[in-house]
Design an enzyme around this catalytic site. Structure first.
Site, PDB file in Angstrom:
ATOM      1  N   GLY A 142      25.067  27.074  -9.113  1.00  0.00           N
ATOM      2  CA  GLY A 142      26.390  26.941  -8.530  1.00  0.00           C
ATOM      3  C   GLY A 142      27.162  25.742  -9.064  1.00  0.00           C
ATOM      4  CG  HIS A 147      28.915  18.090  -7.640  1.00  0.00           C
ATOM      5  ND1 HIS A 147      30.279  18.037  -7.445  1.00  0.00           N
ATOM      6  CD2 HIS A 147      28.485  19.203  -7.002  1.00  0.00           C
ATOM      7  CE1 HIS A 147      30.660  19.085  -6.722  1.00  0.00           C
ATOM      8  NE2 HIS A 147      29.591  19.810  -6.448  1.00  0.00           N
TER       9      HIS A 147
END
Length: 293
Positions: A142, A147
């Site tokens: 995902g 990040h």
């Protein structure tokens, strides 16, 4: 990070290990849950791809290192796998813990382990709550890995985390890790619009911004606008920003190979299909098989 590189996320926060938690204010976590839906709304292609490869390689025990609200973990539990779920965001873990409580009458969820852990100290963190544990598979899907930004401008932290993923795998174990098609974002300034993971029931608009520093793409910001007002529960405007490191396919491939000492079998898929079949994929999915010895 130098002043000329500051690009603010709309969801601020620093967890104990020092990695920015973009879900720390709780708002993005709530809206993100609407975006991804529940485990029944995962696309069939995704479920079949992941479960099929896990079964093909005899995987039983899976570590979900970016479990978020627990959606992928629940999907795997429903498919009969043993799952340990970790995340650095306590706000996201609250949703996973709530989901486990709601499933308390389902025996498949009795042994679901949910703990807070950092990628930077993953082997030590796992040993603290599961001494001696190793895993048949690790999943980081995902677009979660992106990040982690490049604070030192040499990707040392990213390389260390990938090595940690390899460390907790058994010999012959699988790592599933993905990233968005940042090559396309950098070239076009737009995000490939189709979703391969989520069957979101709400209208979603994603605005893409690419930050270039000294001629090098350093960060991609995605501004999500989710129109969930019709469900009667989300009264504020559902907008939030998430920031990512723009991993290019070639460099990420090399970094993964290095993390496994250039001895792993490395397959790359485009939107869960063979790489050559998809011209402009939304995601690249890497499957690493750790060497037996």
């Amino acid at each position: 990070m130098s002043a000329d590189k500051v690009f603010h996320s709309r969801s601020q926060g620093i967890p104990s290990e020092g990695v920015k938690d973009q879900y720390a204010d709780g708002k993005a976590a709530r809206v993100w849950k609407k975006y991804i839906g529940d485990s029944n709304q995962r696309t069939k292609n995704y479920r079949d791809f992941l479960s099929g490869l896990l079964r093909k390689h005899g995987c039983v025990r899976v570590l979900d290192v970016a479990c978020g609200t627990g959606i992928d973990s629940m999907m795997l539990l429903d498919e009969g796998f043993e799952v340990v779920s970790v995340d650095a965001s306590d706000k996201m873990l609250k949703h996973a813990l709530k989901a486990r409580w709601e499933k308390r009458k389902d025996p498949r969820y009795d042994d679901w382990v949910i703990e807070e852990a950092s990628w930077q100290t993953l082997p030590q963190d796992v040993q603290a709550f599961l001494p001696g544990a190793s895993f048949d598979a690790v999943i980081c899907l995902g677009n979660s890995f992106a990040h982690l930004l490049d604070e030192f401008e040499d990707q040392r932290t990213q390389r260390m985390c990938l090595r940690n993923f390899a460390t907790v795998l058994k010999p012959g174990g699988l790592l599933f890790i993905d990233h968005r098609n940042y090559d396309a974002m950098i070239d076009s300034g737009a995000t490939p619009g189709h979703s391969i993971y989520y069957n979101c029931m709400y209208p979603v608009d994603i605005k893409t911004s690419v930050l270039v520093v000294r001629g090098k793409p350093e960060l991609v910001a995605l501004d999500y606008c989710i129109d969930a007002a019709e469900d009667g529960h989300e009264t504020e405007k559902s907008e939030f920003r998430l920031c990512y490191y723009p991993h290019k396919l070639d460099s990420f491939t090399s970094m993964l190979d290095e993390a496994f000492d250039n001895r792993a079998k490395h397959n790359i898929y485009a939107d869960f299909q063979p790489l050559e079949r998809v011209r402009n994929p939304a995601y690249y999915i890497h499957v690493m098989q750790k060497a037996m010895r």
